[in-house]
Design a protein around this motif. Sequence first.
Motif, mmCIF file in Angstrom:
data_model
loop_
_atom_site.group_PDB
_atom_site.id
_atom_site.type_symbol
_atom_site.label_atom_id
_atom_site.label_comp_id
_atom_site.label_asym_id
_atom_site.label_seq_id
_atom_site.Cartn_x
_atom_site.Cartn_y
_atom_site.Cartn_z
ATOM 1 N N ILE A 113 0.841 -1.202 0.000
ATOM 2 C CA ILE A 113 0.000 0.000 0.000
ATOM 3 C C ILE A 113 0.873 1.248 0.000
ATOM 4 C CG2 ILE A 113 -1.655 1.324 1.366
ATOM 5 C CD1 ILE A 113 -2.826 -1.329 2.312
ATOM 6 N N ALA A 114 1.953 1.213 0.772
ATOM 7 C CA ALA A 114 2.863 2.359 0.814
ATOM 8 C C ALA A 114 3.482 2.617 -0.553
ATOM 9 C CB ALA A 114 3.958 2.117 1.859
ATOM 10 N N LEU A 115 3.886 1.550 -1.249
ATOM 11 C CA LEU A 115 4.483 1.718 -2.573
ATOM 12 C C LEU A 115 3.462 2.265 -3.564
ATOM 13 C CD1 LEU A 115 6.822 1.406 -4.510
ATOM 14 C CD2 LEU A 115 6.181 -0.983 -4.842
ATOM 15 N N LEU A 314 0.418 7.836 10.600
ATOM 16 C CA LEU A 314 -0.259 8.990 10.003
ATOM 17 C C LEU A 314 0.102 10.276 10.738
ATOM 18 C CD1 LEU A 314 -2.150 10.225 7.988
ATOM 19 C CD2 LEU A 314 -4.092 9.375 9.306
ATOM 20 N N ILE A 315 0.208 10.206 12.057
ATOM 21 C CA ILE A 315 0.624 11.387 12.816
ATOM 22 C C ILE A 315 2.043 11.789 12.437
ATOM 23 C CG2 ILE A 315 1.214 12.206 15.136
ATOM 24 C CD1 ILE A 315 -1.153 10.619 16.198
ATOM 25 N N ALA A 355 -0.510 5.327 5.415
ATOM 26 C CA ALA A 355 -1.205 4.927 6.638
ATOM 27 C C ALA A 355 -2.718 4.979 6.504
ATOM 28 C CB ALA A 355 -0.753 5.827 7.793
ATOM 29 N N MET A 356 -3.234 5.869 5.665
ATOM 30 C CA MET A 356 -4.690 6.061 5.590
ATOM 31 C C MET A 356 -5.444 4.784 5.209
ATOM 32 S SD MET A 356 -4.854 9.774 3.769
ATOM 33 C CE MET A 356 -3.829 11.122 4.363
ATOM 34 N N PRO A 357 -5.065 4.100 4.109
ATOM 35 C CA PRO A 357 -5.800 2.876 3.779
ATOM 36 C C PRO A 357 -5.721 1.808 4.860
ATOM 37 C CG PRO A 357 -4.485 3.627 1.908
ATOM 38 C CD PRO A 357 -4.044 4.409 3.091
ATOM 39 N N SER A 358 -4.582 1.734 5.548
ATOM 40 C CA SER A 358 -4.447 0.735 6.621
ATOM 41 C C SER A 358 -5.429 1.015 7.745
ATOM 42 C CB SER A 358 -3.014 0.738 7.159
ATOM 43 O OG SER A 358 -2.099 0.336 6.156
ATOM 44 N N LEU A 359 -5.571 2.283 8.135
ATOM 45 C CA LEU A 359 -6.519 2.630 9.185
ATOM 46 C C LEU A 359 -7.954 2.376 8.736
ATOM 47 C CD1 LEU A 359 -5.144 5.940 10.755
ATOM 48 C CD2 LEU A 359 -5.603 3.800 11.939
ATOM 49 N N ILE A 360 -8.245 2.692 7.485
ATOM 50 C CA ILE A 360 -9.601 2.475 6.970
ATOM 51 C C ILE A 360 -9.927 0.984 6.967
ATOM 52 C CG2 ILE A 360 -11.056 2.607 4.917
ATOM 53 C CD1 ILE A 360 -10.798 5.269 6.269
ATOM 54 N N MET A 361 -9.037 0.161 6.401
ATOM 55 C CA MET A 361 -9.324 -1.271 6.259
ATOM 56 C C MET A 361 -9.361 -1.990 7.599
ATOM 57 S SD MET A 361 -7.555 -2.509 2.699
ATOM 58 C CE MET A 361 -5.888 -2.031 3.112
ATOM 59 N N ALA A 362 -8.690 -1.441 8.611
ATOM 60 C CA ALA A 362 -8.732 -2.068 9.934
ATOM 61 C C ALA A 362 -10.062 -1.839 10.629
ATOM 62 C CB ALA A 362 -7.599 -1.522 10.803
ATOM 63 N N ASN A 363 -10.901 -0.940 10.086
ATOM 64 C CA ASN A 363 -12.119 -0.566 10.787
ATOM 65 C C ASN A 363 -13.382 -0.685 9.950
ATOM 66 O OD1 ASN A 363 -11.217 0.644 13.548
ATOM 67 N ND2 ASN A 363 -9.779 1.480 12.069
ATOM 68 N N VAL A 364 -13.301 -1.333 8.795
ATOM 69 C CA VAL A 364 -14.492 -1.571 7.979
ATOM 70 C C VAL A 364 -14.566 -3.065 7.666
ATOM 71 C CG1 VAL A 364 -14.375 0.734 6.957
ATOM 72 C CG2 VAL A 364 -13.325 -1.199 5.754
ATOM 73 N N PRO A 365 -15.748 -3.572 7.317
ATOM 74 C CA PRO A 365 -15.845 -4.990 6.931
ATOM 75 C C PRO A 365 -14.971 -5.287 5.718
ATOM 76 C CG PRO A 365 -18.020 -4.067 7.346
ATOM 77 C CD PRO A 365 -17.055 -2.920 7.354
ATOM 78 N N ILE A 366 -14.448 -6.509 5.652
ATOM 79 C CA ILE A 366 -13.597 -6.913 4.537
ATOM 80 C C ILE A 366 -14.327 -6.762 3.214
ATOM 81 C CG2 ILE A 366 -12.430 -8.909 3.496
ATOM 82 C CD1 ILE A 366 -11.797 -9.871 6.308
ATOM 83 N N THR A 367 -15.627 -7.035 3.205
ATOM 84 C CA THR A 367 -16.396 -6.965 1.959
ATOM 85 C C THR A 367 -16.677 -5.540 1.526
ATOM 86 O OG1 THR A 367 -18.380 -7.253 3.320
ATOM 87 C CG2 THR A 367 -17.486 -9.218 2.237
#
Length: 635
Positions: A113-115, A314-315, A355-367
């Motif tokens: 994701i970072a790349l 992200l900070i 960092a943004m996508p990682s935080l989003i995906m950690a807190n939404v359903p996989i689907t």
Amino acid sequence: MSLQQTMVVPLPAFQQLLGVTADDVSWLVTATLLTSAVATPIVAKLADMFGKRLMMLVCIMLMTAGSIVAALGGDFATMVAGRSLQGFSSALIPVGISIMRDELPREKVSSAIALMSATLGIGGALGLPLGGILYQQAGWAAVFWLSAAVGVAILAAVLAVVSESDVMTRGRFDFLGAVMLSVILTALLLAISKGGTWGWGSERTILLFVLTVVGLALWIPYSLRVSQPLVDLRTSARRPVLLTNIASVLVGFALFANMLLSTQQLQLPVASGHGFGLDPVVAGLAMIPSGLAMVVFSPVSGAMINRYGGKATLIAGSAIMAAGYIGRVFVSDSVAAIIVGSTVVSVGSAVAYAAMPSLIMANVPITETASANGLNALLRAIGTSSSSAAVAAVLAGVTVTVGGVEYPALAAFQNVFWLAALGSLAACAVVWFVPRFQHEPAPEGVPADTAALAVTQAGNSAESVVHGKVLHSGGQPIAHAVVTVMKTSGEPVDWSRANNDGEFSLALPGPDEYLVVANADGWMPTSKVVRFTGTERDARIRLTQRLTVTGWVLRGGTALPGALIALSSHTGEYIASTRTNDAGSYELRLPPVGRYVVTVVEPDTQFTQSRKLVLTAESTVVNFDLVGASRETLL
């Protein structure tokens, strides 16, 4: 995608070539921006529903078709149409991130994701000089032919390499919601991008902002009511997702100012007193180090996410951006200083964007990973659009006249640097309040606030999607019930919110025993350990016991039938009422947690009695005995 955004920016010759005004030629950028904003949430939602690889192929084909249309057209209208189609490429980012989550082992996802986020920087930086060089050496059509050629190559590569993910939901696409959101986004972004040209107080600009507000006032309650909305506002309102999205707007605002100001400052005439007189191609080449820095630091960003978590990363990224901008306020007296300052900001943006996508995906359903990342990408785009408008307004408002020619003053650049630094610091403050995800045991080497993401990435190749319904004992669906799946050792796997028809989808990593917990407002939760063999595709979960306020009404120890029971909030609003049955008992559905007043009225004498309650998410028993009640209790 990032190449599409910047390749035509350094080509003012399009104005003379096409015989249009400077305002008209800006549509070559605006058209792509509008299509990107509209397409990203729609394509991302379709990717979750019908296949990520499929929608990636559709976007690449539309982008390639747009490049060919623009190259062959030769007139302004055709070129704008081609640029509009190129805007579909923006949806490749959230869809691509979601594909990587589905396909890669968990230890590789953060770095991948970072790349991918870093390519936004290098693509944007290369687009500036590349467009100018192609125009000078091979003509304007070469700019679009290159995009077409790259599109064909990527299309072939995706067909050959990328497999379709099994993680898909099913259901109906929200066409009305898509139309409403498209109108809202078009109105908002047109007002932001054209407000400076039309005038912020002009009728067109004001009407567009009014249309945006009215559209949101209609779209938000509609999306909360519809069964399968284009954007799940309930999930988006969860604290970690909401705060991350707010930070994304601020980081997008700060990031875009870097590229805009750097190239303009390098191209300003030396006579202005703070410019360097570089032509657009050379100024664009000077930005390549900042783009390369994003790629170089992408593995560092991935390592930071794995070690410290998405929140801390992200900070850190936002803080580095703020430091870079503050440094540029005081040191910008040479080309080298501008390159170094721009590179520092780019390093910070690479860390933050990863960092943004990682935080989003950690807190939404996989689907829902594609659609959630699509919304996040859209909000970043709104931030960059706002940045462009703010930069234009400040540079036009703070000027210096040299030899009868008006230029942006040095103070104008410094003011925007301060704005971007404040935006970055505001992002740090917002992300500070993102809660850390806590559970035990956590995967080794994975921080708490990204542990959920890491666990769900285990065994991606074997993931299966299980669909089901949440029903109550009468067989009717329970809307918006939440179903959570964990391993029996306690690690999270996935969760889902049921739609209005009680339907949900869960992605399970493979055959195993799982703890399934179902919960809904007003119902007792239920849980069960279930063995998943890998062949199940449909599940039924029943919630059988409502949460209630119950009790008896007595008079002198004898049951009192027909008594009125009224429930009101402590602020006075009516909530519900009922009457006692022949046995003197009553039952009311449990309202939301809060303070209430329950009142009983004796049917014969109209005597009353009231009692204050503090209700929690548990059934409550409230009994009354009217012995001693008198008319003094009456109002």
